[in-house]
Scaffold this motif. Structure first.
Motif, PDB file in Angstrom:
ATOM      1  N   ALA A  20       0.829  -1.205   0.000  1.00  0.00           N
ATOM      2  CA  ALA A  20       0.000   0.000   0.000  1.00  0.00           C
ATOM      3  C   ALA A  20       0.863   1.255   0.000  1.00  0.00           C
ATOM      4  CB  ALA A  20      -0.934  -0.006   1.206  1.00  0.00           C
ATOM      5  N   ARG A  23       2.344   1.739  -3.500  1.00  0.00           N
ATOM      6  CA  ARG A  23       1.372   2.301  -4.448  1.00  0.00           C
ATOM      7  C   ARG A  23       1.267   3.811  -4.315  1.00  0.00           C
ATOM      8  NH1 ARG A  23      -1.407  -2.647  -3.294  1.00  0.00           N
ATOM      9  NH2 ARG A  23      -2.617  -1.664  -1.625  1.00  0.00           N
ATOM     10  N   ARG A  24       1.703   4.352  -3.210  1.00  0.00           N
ATOM     11  CA  ARG A  24       1.674   5.804  -2.990  1.00  0.00           C
ATOM     12  C   ARG A  24       3.039   6.445  -3.233  1.00  0.00           C
ATOM     13  NH1 ARG A  24      -2.190   3.223  -0.302  1.00  0.00           N
ATOM     14  NH2 ARG A  24      -4.176   4.295   0.096  1.00  0.00           N
ATOM     15  N   GLU A 209      -3.948  -2.004   3.141  1.00  0.00           N
ATOM     16  CA  GLU A 209      -4.484  -0.830   2.452  1.00  0.00           C
ATOM     17  C   GLU A 209      -5.311   0.024   3.408  1.00  0.00           C
ATOM     18  OE1 GLU A 209      -5.467   2.058  -0.228  1.00  0.00           O
ATOM     19  OE2 GLU A 209      -3.919   0.526  -0.432  1.00  0.00           O
ATOM     20  N   ARG A 210      -6.099  -0.618   4.232  1.00  0.00           N
ATOM     21  CA  ARG A 210      -6.943   0.138   5.169  1.00  0.00           C
ATOM     22  C   ARG A 210      -6.092   0.914   6.169  1.00  0.00           C
ATOM     23  NH1 ARG A 210     -12.632  -2.188   7.189  1.00  0.00           N
ATOM     24  NH2 ARG A 210     -13.403  -0.354   8.280  1.00  0.00           N
ATOM     25  N   VAL A 212      -2.960   1.983   5.750  1.00  0.00           N
ATOM     26  CA  VAL A 212      -2.239   3.081   5.094  1.00  0.00           C
ATOM     27  C   VAL A 212      -3.203   4.207   4.711  1.00  0.00           C
ATOM     28  CG1 VAL A 212      -0.829   3.695   3.094  1.00  0.00           C
ATOM     29  CG2 VAL A 212      -0.335   1.611   4.385  1.00  0.00           C
ATOM     30  N   GLN A 213      -4.412   3.883   4.320  1.00  0.00           N
ATOM     31  CA  GLN A 213      -5.415   4.924   4.087  1.00  0.00           C
ATOM     32  C   GLN A 213      -5.613   5.768   5.336  1.00  0.00           C
ATOM     33  OE1 GLN A 213      -9.152   3.385   2.672  1.00  0.00           O
ATOM     34  NE2 GLN A 213      -8.311   2.677   0.730  1.00  0.00           N
ATOM     35  N   ALA A 214      -5.726   5.110   6.481  1.00  0.00           N
ATOM     36  CA  ALA A 214      -5.914   5.834   7.740  1.00  0.00           C
ATOM     37  C   ALA A 214      -4.706   6.710   8.050  1.00  0.00           C
ATOM     38  CB  ALA A 214      -6.159   4.839   8.880  1.00  0.00           C
ATOM     39  N   TYR A 216      -2.673   8.193   5.911  1.00  0.00           N
ATOM     40  CA  TYR A 216      -2.655   9.368   5.044  1.00  0.00           C
ATOM     41  C   TYR A 216      -3.835  10.304   5.295  1.00  0.00           C
ATOM     42  CZ  TYR A 216       1.476   8.074   2.474  1.00  0.00           C
ATOM     43  OH  TYR A 216       2.797   7.797   2.151  1.00  0.00           O
ATOM     44  N   LYS A 217      -4.851   9.817   5.985  1.00  0.00           N
ATOM     45  CA  LYS A 217      -5.958  10.688   6.400  1.00  0.00           C
ATOM     46  C   LYS A 217      -5.646  11.404   7.716  1.00  0.00           C
ATOM     47  CE  LYS A 217      -9.698   8.030   4.227  1.00  0.00           C
ATOM     48  NZ  LYS A 217     -10.858   7.136   4.479  1.00  0.00           N
ATOM     49  N   GLN A 219      -5.425   9.939  10.708  1.00  0.00           N
ATOM     50  CA  GLN A 219      -6.148   9.359  11.832  1.00  0.00           C
ATOM     51  C   GLN A 219      -5.186   8.941  12.946  1.00  0.00           C
ATOM     52  OE1 GLN A 219      -9.271   7.193   8.806  1.00  0.00           O
ATOM     53  NE2 GLN A 219      -9.024   6.245  10.813  1.00  0.00           N
TER      54      GLN A 219
END
Length: 265
Positions: A20, A23-24, A209-210, A212-214, A216-217, A219
């Motif tokens: 993840a 991918r960024r 993925e979940r 890494v999403q958090a 970058y948000k 959280q």
């Protein structure tokens, strides 16, 4: 280009997080005890167009922890993201576990994340970097025949929460992740021994993925899993009820936690 060090990066959630991040556009240094899985993940990451560095180390060894940070700094400079993911599931009756196994479990699950964070702190302050710690439902609800694992995960939660008072003024982000059961070598034996048809385990790629999403948000925490979240809420409201329920299921937990020898993630 920023780079991350992911411990336990050769399989499971660590591999999912590494993918993840890649991918960024993040270069990834992968740490684990076995070089071959790390090399496999490194090839996957490089196929995504970023650089990968294979950095084998036994994180239960203090000297190897120091050498790990020195090697990735020498290759890529100051660290931007530290993912403290490596874990050891040393389950079963405490009295049956040798002292060496107790020491190894606590070293990998608790001491290594603390020490790696301390060693990387100057880099993370300079880079205004990010830290990820991987907890579990046992960070909140200790479960039968998992005393060592619960000790590590509860300790890690306390460490991360207290460290926020130092991290936030320094511009260092801390994310504490509490994933549900995920398909790994550690959990395969537990699922088979549970006796529960259709024992659900999340895909490690989706979990990574979940998380890494958090990150970058921005959280502070990410937690999911219907059963795990229900157990956490119920334990907060009625701890005695949960303890009685776990006590009645202790033999099932003993089978699950003793289903395979200690496995590192």
């Amino acid at each position: 280009m920023p780079y991350a060090l992911v411990t336990g990066g050769g399989a499971g959630i660590g591999r999912g997080i590494a993918q993840a991040l890649a991918r960024r556009g993040v270069n990834v240094a992968l740490c684990g005890r076995r070089p071959q899985p790390l090399q496999h993940v490194a090839a996957e990451i490089e196929a995504l167009g970023v650089a990968a560095l294979v950095a084998p180390a036994d994180l239960s060894d203090p000297a190897q922890r120091v050498a790990l940070l020195a090697s990735v700094r020498a290759a890529w400079g100051p660290l931007d993201i530290l993912v403290n993911n490596a874990g050891l599931l040393a389950g079963g009756a405490l009295h049956a576990q040798p002292a060496s196994q107790v020491a190894q479990a606590i070293a990998i699950n608790l001491l290594a994340p603390i020490e790696l964070t301390r060693l990387a702190w100057a880099d993370l302050q300079t880079q205004r970097g990010r830290l990820i710690f991987i907890g579990s439902s046992m960070s909140f609800v200790p479960q039968p025949f998992a005393a060592l694992y619960a000790a590590g995960k509860m300790g890690l939660r306390g460490f991360a929460e207290a460290l926020r008072y130092e991290a936030e003024p320094a511009g260092v982000q801390i994310l504490m992740a509490y994933p549900p059961g995920v398909r790994t070598a550690m959990t395969a034996g537990m699922a088979a021994a549970s006796g529960v048809p259709g024992f659900h385990l999340d895909a490690p790629e989706a979990a990574g993925e979940r998380i890494v999403q958090a990150l970058y948000k921005g959280q502070r925490e990410v937690a999911w899993g219907v059963g795990e979240q229900a157990l956490r809420r119920l334990f907060a409201l009625a701890p005695g009820l949960v303890r009685r329920g776990l006590h009645t299921q202790r033999h099932r937990w003993q089978r699950m936690m003793s289903a395979r020898p200690p496995q590192d993630a």
